[in-house]
Design a protein around this motif. Structure first.
Motif, mmCIF file in Angstrom:
data_model
loop_
_atom_site.group_PDB
_atom_site.id
_atom_site.type_symbol
_atom_site.label_atom_id
_atom_site.label_comp_id
_atom_site.label_asym_id
_atom_site.label_seq_id
_atom_site.Cartn_x
_atom_site.Cartn_y
_atom_site.Cartn_z
ATOM 1 N N ARG A 133 12.379 33.486 44.170
ATOM 2 C CA ARG A 133 13.166 34.312 45.085
ATOM 3 C C ARG A 133 14.405 34.918 44.450
ATOM 4 N NH1 ARG A 133 9.849 31.273 47.031
ATOM 5 N NH2 ARG A 133 9.018 31.355 49.125
ATOM 6 N N SER A 134 14.669 34.570 43.178
ATOM 7 C CA SER A 134 15.902 35.067 42.575
ATOM 8 C C SER A 134 15.714 35.733 41.213
ATOM 9 C CB SER A 134 16.914 33.927 42.429
ATOM 10 O OG SER A 134 16.429 32.939 41.552
ATOM 11 N N VAL B 95 23.884 38.223 47.309
ATOM 12 C CA VAL B 95 24.389 36.874 47.576
ATOM 13 C C VAL B 95 23.221 35.899 47.728
ATOM 14 C CG1 VAL B 95 25.678 35.453 49.218
ATOM 15 C CG2 VAL B 95 26.510 37.725 48.609
ATOM 16 N N LYS B 96 22.178 36.327 48.431
ATOM 17 C CA LYS B 96 20.999 35.479 48.635
ATOM 18 C C LYS B 96 20.324 35.162 47.301
ATOM 19 C CE LYS B 96 16.748 35.410 51.355
ATOM 20 N NZ LYS B 96 15.915 36.172 52.269
ATOM 21 N N ARG B 97 20.140 36.177 46.460
ATOM 22 C CA ARG B 97 19.534 35.955 45.134
ATOM 23 C C ARG B 97 20.410 35.053 44.286
ATOM 24 N NH1 ARG B 97 17.656 40.881 41.917
ATOM 25 N NH2 ARG B 97 16.702 39.196 40.756
ATOM 26 N N PHE C 129 22.496 32.762 45.360
ATOM 27 C CA PHE C 129 22.381 31.420 45.914
ATOM 28 C C PHE C 129 21.123 30.733 45.396
ATOM 29 C CE2 PHE C 129 20.579 28.729 49.286
ATOM 30 C CZ PHE C 129 21.556 27.752 49.350
ATOM 31 N N PHE C 130 19.976 31.423 45.483
ATOM 32 C CA PHE C 130 18.723 30.841 45.004
ATOM 33 C C PHE C 130 18.764 30.598 43.493
ATOM 34 C CE2 PHE C 130 16.641 32.403 48.988
ATOM 35 C CZ PHE C 130 16.157 31.167 49.393
ATOM 36 N N CYS D 171 12.960 28.448 44.050
ATOM 37 C CA CYS D 171 14.194 29.246 44.012
ATOM 38 C C CYS D 171 14.099 30.395 43.019
ATOM 39 C CB CYS D 171 15.384 28.354 43.674
ATOM 40 S SG CYS D 171 15.810 27.207 44.994
ATOM 41 N N MET E 245 21.873 40.878 50.041
ATOM 42 C CA MET E 245 20.717 40.539 49.233
ATOM 43 C C MET E 245 21.147 39.935 47.894
ATOM 44 S SD MET E 245 17.605 40.277 49.273
ATOM 45 C CE MET E 245 16.132 41.142 49.552
#
Length: 121
Positions: free
Chosen positions: A43-44, A3-5, A7-8, A40, A1
Motif C-alpha cells: 500500500r505504500s 500521509v496514508k502512504r 503511514f504504511f 504495508c 494520500m
C-alpha cells in the motif's frame, strides 16, 4: 494520500525491522511482522513490496501464505525447529524459574500454532 502512504511505509519498515530481529530473538515473532510489512509495502511502496516478496529469505513463505493460506511441510518444519531451538536456548540460559516456565508455555503455544497451519501437498 501522501500521509496514508507515509503511514504504511513507516509501519512496514518498523515491522520489517522487528521481523528481522525476531529471527534471532525467540520472544519476537518473525512471520507476523514480515506479513504485516508485506501488507504495508503493498500500500505504500511498490519497490519495497517487490523486494520483500522476491527476497530469498521471505519470498517462499509469503507467496505460499498469500496464495493458499498454507506453508510447505519443509518450511513449517524449519519454523518449528528454529523456534523450538531458540526457546530452549533461552530456557537454559535464564536463571529465574518463573521466566523459564513462561518461556516454555510461550514455546508450546507457538509450536501448537505452527502445527495447526495447513500444509501444502
Amino acid at each position: 494520500m501522501v500521509v496514508k502512504r507515509g503511514f504504511f511505509l513507516i509501519i512496514g519498515l518498523c515491522s520489517l525491522v522487528l521481523g528481522i530481529i525476531g529471527i534471532a530473538l525467540p520472544l519476537l515473532p518473525t512471520v507476523p511482522f514480515i506479513l504485516l510489512a508485506a501488507f504495508c509495502f503493498a500500500r505504500s511502496s511498490e519497490r519495497l513490496h517487490y523486494w520483500l516478496i522476491t527476497h530469498p529469505w521471505f519470498a517462499e513463505g509469503i507467496h505460499q501464505w498469500q496464495s493458499k493460506r498454507a506453508l510447505s511441510r519443509s518450511l513449517k518444519r524449519k519454523a518449528m525447529l528454529m523456534s523450538g531451538l531458540s526457546f530452549m536456548i533461552s530456557i537454559i540460559i535464564v536463571p529465574i524459574v518463573w521466566v523459564k516456565i513462561m518461556l516454555l508455555c510461550m514455546m508450546l503455544v507457538l509450536l501448537f500454532f505452527l502445527w495447526r497451519i495447513p500444509e501444502l501437498e
